[in-house]
Design a protein around this motif. Structure first.
Motif, PDB file in Angstrom:
ATOM      1  N   PHE A 164       0.368  -6.729  -1.220  1.00 20.93           N
ATOM      2  CA  PHE A 164      -0.593  -5.638  -1.367  1.00 20.93           C
ATOM      3  C   PHE A 164      -1.165  -5.619  -2.783  1.00 20.93           C
ATOM      4  O   PHE A 164      -2.371  -5.445  -2.976  1.00 20.93           O
ATOM      5  CB  PHE A 164       0.050  -4.291  -1.035  1.00 20.93           C
ATOM      6  CG  PHE A 164      -0.890  -3.141  -1.253  1.00 20.93           C
ATOM      7  CD1 PHE A 164      -1.942  -2.914  -0.378  1.00 20.93           C
ATOM      8  CD2 PHE A 164      -0.743  -2.308  -2.341  1.00 20.93           C
ATOM      9  CE1 PHE A 164      -2.836  -1.872  -0.582  1.00 20.93           C
ATOM     10  CE2 PHE A 164      -1.622  -1.260  -2.550  1.00 20.93           C
ATOM     11  CZ  PHE A 164      -2.666  -1.043  -1.674  1.00 20.93           C
ATOM     12  N   HIS A 165      -0.314  -5.821  -3.775  1.00 21.14           N
ATOM     13  CA  HIS A 165      -0.793  -5.855  -5.158  1.00 21.14           C
ATOM     14  C   HIS A 165      -1.746  -7.032  -5.375  1.00 21.14           C
ATOM     15  O   HIS A 165      -2.768  -6.890  -6.057  1.00 21.14           O
ATOM     16  CB  HIS A 165       0.371  -5.893  -6.142  1.00 21.14           C
ATOM     17  CG  HIS A 165       1.139  -4.611  -6.185  1.00 21.14           C
ATOM     18  ND1 HIS A 165       0.581  -3.425  -6.585  1.00 21.14           N
ATOM     19  CD2 HIS A 165       2.416  -4.319  -5.845  1.00 21.14           C
ATOM     20  CE1 HIS A 165       1.475  -2.458  -6.499  1.00 21.14           C
ATOM     21  NE2 HIS A 165       2.606  -2.971  -6.045  1.00 21.14           N
ATOM     22  N   LEU A 166      -1.441  -8.164  -4.776  1.00 21.02           N
ATOM     23  CA  LEU A 166      -2.336  -9.312  -4.859  1.00 21.02           C
ATOM     24  C   LEU A 166      -3.676  -9.000  -4.178  1.00 21.02           C
ATOM     25  O   LEU A 166      -4.744  -9.357  -4.683  1.00 21.02           O
ATOM     26  CB  LEU A 166      -1.685 -10.544  -4.225  1.00 21.02           C
ATOM     27  CG  LEU A 166      -2.466 -11.854  -4.293  1.00 21.02           C
ATOM     28  CD1 LEU A 166      -2.769 -12.235  -5.735  1.00 21.02           C
ATOM     29  CD2 LEU A 166      -1.690 -12.962  -3.599  1.00 21.02           C
ATOM     30  N   MET A 167      -3.620  -8.306  -3.058  1.00 17.84           N
ATOM     31  CA  MET A 167      -4.833  -7.900  -2.337  1.00 17.84           C
ATOM     32  C   MET A 167      -5.730  -7.055  -3.243  1.00 17.84           C
ATOM     33  O   MET A 167      -6.947  -7.243  -3.287  1.00 17.84           O
ATOM     34  CB  MET A 167      -4.441  -7.109  -1.089  1.00 17.84           C
ATOM     35  CG  MET A 167      -5.584  -6.593  -0.271  1.00 17.84           C
ATOM     36  SD  MET A 167      -4.927  -5.578   1.098  1.00 17.84           S
ATOM     37  CE  MET A 167      -6.419  -5.186   1.973  1.00 17.84           C
ATOM     38  N   GLN A 168      -5.120  -6.144  -3.980  1.00 16.91           N
ATOM     39  CA  GLN A 168      -5.889  -5.310  -4.906  1.00 16.91           C
ATOM     40  C   GLN A 168      -6.489  -6.144  -6.029  1.00 16.91           C
ATOM     41  O   GLN A 168      -7.643  -5.944  -6.400  1.00 16.91           O
ATOM     42  CB  GLN A 168      -4.995  -4.242  -5.512  1.00 16.91           C
ATOM     43  CG  GLN A 168      -4.584  -3.189  -4.544  1.00 16.91           C
ATOM     44  CD  GLN A 168      -3.736  -2.196  -5.258  1.00 16.91           C
ATOM     45  OE1 GLN A 168      -2.586  -2.462  -5.578  1.00 16.91           O
ATOM     46  NE2 GLN A 168      -4.324  -1.058  -5.549  1.00 16.91           N
ATOM     47  N   MET A 169      -5.698  -7.055  -6.569  1.00 16.68           N
ATOM     48  CA  MET A 169      -6.192  -7.900  -7.656  1.00 16.68           C
ATOM     49  C   MET A 169      -7.384  -8.742  -7.210  1.00 16.68           C
ATOM     50  O   MET A 169      -8.265  -9.030  -8.006  1.00 16.68           O
ATOM     51  CB  MET A 169      -5.054  -8.783  -8.198  1.00 16.68           C
ATOM     52  CG  MET A 169      -4.013  -7.978  -8.965  1.00 16.68           C
ATOM     53  SD  MET A 169      -2.511  -8.879  -9.435  1.00 16.68           S
ATOM     54  CE  MET A 169      -3.055 -10.487  -9.854  1.00 16.68           C
ATOM     55  N   GLU A 170      -7.390  -9.108  -5.929  1.00 16.50           N
ATOM     56  CA  GLU A 170      -8.497  -9.910  -5.391  1.00 16.50           C
ATOM     57  C   GLU A 170      -9.706  -9.041  -5.065  1.00 16.50           C
ATOM     58  O   GLU A 170     -10.749  -9.548  -4.690  1.00 16.50           O
ATOM     59  CB  GLU A 170      -8.030 -10.649  -4.132  1.00 16.50           C
ATOM     60  CG  GLU A 170      -6.875 -11.575  -4.374  1.00 16.50           C
ATOM     61  CD  GLU A 170      -7.266 -13.040  -4.311  1.00 16.50           C
ATOM     62  OE1 GLU A 170      -8.292 -13.366  -3.706  1.00 16.50           O
ATOM     63  OE2 GLU A 170      -6.511 -13.838  -4.883  1.00 16.50           O
ATOM     64  N   GLY A 171      -9.555  -7.714  -5.174  1.00 17.96           N
ATOM     65  CA  GLY A 171     -10.668  -6.814  -4.939  1.00 17.96           C
ATOM     66  C   GLY A 171     -11.018  -6.616  -3.477  1.00 17.96           C
ATOM     67  O   GLY A 171     -12.156  -6.272  -3.141  1.00 17.96           O
ATOM     68  N   VAL A 172     -10.042  -6.806  -2.599  1.00 18.19           N
ATOM     69  CA  VAL A 172     -10.271  -6.650  -1.159  1.00 18.19           C
ATOM     70  C   VAL A 172     -10.264  -5.176  -0.807  1.00 18.19           C
ATOM     71  O   VAL A 172      -9.429  -4.408  -1.297  1.00 18.19           O
ATOM     72  CB  VAL A 172      -9.194  -7.410  -0.345  1.00 18.19           C
ATOM     73  CG1 VAL A 172      -9.395  -7.228   1.146  1.00 18.19           C
ATOM     74  CG2 VAL A 172      -9.194  -8.881  -0.712  1.00 18.19           C
TER      75      VAL A 172
END
Length: 168
Positions: A49-57
């Motif tokens: 989920f944190h990676l998803m946020q970092m990717e701007g999804v």
């Protein structure tokens, strides 16, 4: 395919498919985060989920429910508070499912006041919402408040289910 593999408990294969996708939309991210949460790989769900946020999804209620579930099962109150703040900050619609997940998370992490604040703030509630609130009250030593809430639920015309009676 990611969702299907996750539901069949082949989370490793699902992640392999996810990783090689040339373009991952929010549906693919939701499927993978939900898959991790369903398979009990809770830290991986939060990490993704944190990676998803970092990717701007774009994030909707679906991954937030998985994130809240992971926080609940890990007893991660601080991460759960952060998730609640994220919901507010991004003005995600407080659906019955999302609100119930928040109530459950706060109650199981011992913050009954916050659980009840979310409960009373919800415009729409179903039997699961009421049951989560009653279960939270009961497990945290507020038996009389649980019974009072049960009376209010009946007064509102909500019919109890088997789980409701366990709390009561």
């Amino acid at each position: 395919m990611v969702s299907a593999c996750s539901k069949c408990s082949d989370i490793g294969f699902a992640r392999g498919l996810f990783d090689v996708m040339p373009k991952r939309d929010h549906i693919a991210w939701n499927a993978m985060i939900g898959g991790y949460a369903q398979c009990g790989q809770l830290r991986e769900a939060l990490s993704l989920f944190h990676l998803m946020q970092m990717e701007g999804v774009w994030v909707n209620e679906v991954p937030m429910i998985s994130v809240l579930s992971a926080c609940t099962h890990l007893g991660a109150l601080d991460q759960g508070r952060w998730a609640h703040a994220y919901i507010k900050r991004n003005k995600l619609r407080m659906t019955v499912t999302l609100g119930t997940a928040l109530i459950d998370k706060y109650a199981k992490c011992g913050n009954v006041n916050k659980a009840m604040e979310v409960f009373w703030g919800m415009k729409e509630k179903n039997v699961y919402t009421w049951t989560s609130a009653m279960g939270g009250l009961a497990m945290n030593g507020f038996g009389k408040k649980c019974l009072k809430l049960f009376s209010l639920m009946k007064h509102d015309g909500i019919h109890a289910n088997e789980i409701t009676f366990v709390s009561v």
